[in-house]
Design a protein around this motif. Structure first.
Motif, short mmCIF file in Angstrom:
data_model
loop_
_atom_site.label_atom_id
_atom_site.label_comp_id
_atom_site.label_asym_id
_atom_site.label_seq_id
_atom_site.Cartn_x
_atom_site.Cartn_y
_atom_site.Cartn_z
N LYS A 170 12.75 -66.21 -74.81
CA LYS A 170 11.99 -66.97 -73.82
C LYS A 170 10.92 -67.83 -74.48
O LYS A 170 10.45 -68.81 -73.89
N LEU A 171 10.53 -67.44 -75.67
CA LEU A 171 9.46 -68.15 -76.39
C LEU A 171 10.03 -69.18 -77.36
O LEU A 171 9.35 -69.60 -78.30
N TYR A 172 11.28 -69.59 -77.15
CA TYR A 172 11.92 -70.44 -78.15
C TYR A 172 11.23 -71.79 -78.32
O TYR A 172 11.19 -72.34 -79.43
N PRO A 232 7.77 -72.53 -77.81
CA PRO A 232 6.57 -72.34 -78.64
C PRO A 232 6.89 -72.00 -80.09
O PRO A 232 6.22 -72.49 -81.01
N LEU A 233 7.92 -71.17 -80.32
CA LEU A 233 8.29 -70.82 -81.68
C LEU A 233 8.77 -72.05 -82.46
O LEU A 233 8.42 -72.24 -83.63
#
Length: 398
Positions: free
Chosen positions: A69-71, A73-74
């Protein structure tokens, strides 16, 4: 984050953990024998292994769906780190800045006053490896129905191309090759149509051969001069004795190990690995051969092959398409790195710096690989069967 209740202890892949520990232990033993009396590489490596195993265990309990789900921001954070590595200097920002070793600016240094050997250094390209796998898996799932369309492929190539270009521009050709290889396999597994694959191969193979010819020419502009020289040196070693010094000495050290190696036989003669630069990192497979012989090399290779097979098995049994793609990416990432590293050491490939996973010294690579294995273990615990059968499970709800 820890919300999954279908984690089966029977699905925790202790075999993979065992392989990681075995390779890390072999690497640590070799680093201890290779380091000089005034160095502390072995101690750092042991601390890194222990910390990495703890991190691996923690990450293995974090639902990979939460991480994915944080792809965005990462992905953005990774781009920022790569830009800092390339363009931020100590003069501009003395706290966090790019740092160069061996004419390649691949590190970010924190503190240290701009002095070599001080401060904390890490390689953002190591983070790129796992971040890009997560981003690619997520992107392939989101664009599943558009995967074989021009628009979908353009989006995918644009998103993936930016970090790969930044890695290539450091310059870091070996990591770029690893990333491209991982991307190609994941794209194929994601469902790329044979109507695209076959014409691409028919065009791509001649194009690659043409490109390989082009980079050997004096007027080429794609590679740096020293990258070009390394390619030419592997093709014409007699003309580049200086550039082949490391690989020639590595070949001599490998041969001296014989079948069982000097360590196993108790041979106290001088180690030829002493004449191989960076043997504790990029050329640690040389030490495997000299200390443990052909048998030791075979065991190490079998460990990597077994790891790859087990990872693909996790991919086939994964709970969903997302987990399957990530597992495939991790399997390819580790195996390609091992193949490139061993290929360089044995003079099958041009000399290019890339660590042997879990065995080479260097905490950036080690910690990133440990986190990567943690994600793989989490995927392995969430099989298709675990979604239906809750007879054996842990409740990790927080």
């Amino acid at each position: 984050m820890f919300k999954r209740k279908g984690y089966h202890i029977s699905n925790y892949r202790f075999s993979i953990v065992g392989i990681v520990i075995a390779m890390s232990a072999i690497g640590a033993i070799l680093i201890q024998r290779l380091q000089d009396s005034d160095e502390r590489q072995f101690e750092k490596q042991i601390v890194g292994i222990l910390a990495g195993l703890v991190i691996m265990g923690i990450v293995s309990l974090i639902d990979y769906h939460f991480i994915c789900k944080l792809y965005i921001p990462l992905y953005l954070l990774n781009i920022v780190l790569m830009l800092i590595c390339k363009y931020v200097t100590y003069d501009r920002f003395p706290l966090v800045y790019g740092w160069k070793h061996y004419d390649a600016q691949r590190w970010i240094k924190i503190g240290g006053g701009g002095q070599a050997g001080s401060g904390f250094e890490f390689m953002p390209s190591e983070i790129t490896k796992i971040v890009l796998i997560i981003v690619m898996a997520k992107l392939f799932c989101l664009l599943e129905k558009r995967l074989n369309t021009l628009g979908g492929l353009l989006i995918i190539f644009a998103v993936v191309g930016v970090p790969i270009f930044l890695v290539f521009d450091q310059p870091d050709l070996s990591t770029s090759i690893v990333l491209v290889s991982t991307f190609v396999v994941m794209l194929f597994v994601a469902g790329l149509s044979y109507r695209i694959v076959v014409p691409t191969i028919l065009v791509g193979v001649p194009a690659f051969l043409g490109l390989f010819w082009y980079v050997q020419q004096d007027y080429q502009r794609l590679l740096t001069s020293w990258q070009q020289d390394r390619i030419l040196s592997i093709l014409h070693p007699e003309q580049y004795p200086d550039l082949m010094y490391q690989q020639n000495n590595a070949a001599a050290a490998i041969e001296s190990g014989g079948m069982f190696g000097k360590l196993i036989l108790g041979d106290s003669s001088a180690r030829l690995t002493n004449y191989v630069p960076v043997v504790e990192s990029d050329f640690i497979f040389t030490a495997v051969a000299e200390e443990f012989g052909f048998l030791g090399c075979l065991i190490v290779i079998l460990l990597f092959v077994t790891f790859t097979i087990l990872s693909f098995r996790i991919a086939m049994q994964a709970r969903d398409r997302l987990g399957s793609l990530i597992a495939v990416g991790i399997a390819v990432l580790i195996m390609v790195q091992a193949l490139v590293n061993i290929g360089v050491v044995t003079s099958l490939l041009p000399n290019t710096g890339i660590p042997l996973p879990f065995m080479s010294s260097g905490l950036s690579s080690l910690m990133t690989n440990m986190m990567t294995i943690g994600i793989l273990l989490n995927i392995g615990m969430q099989t298709k069967e675990s979604a239906e059968d809750h007879s054996l499970q842990f409740d990790f709800t927080i």
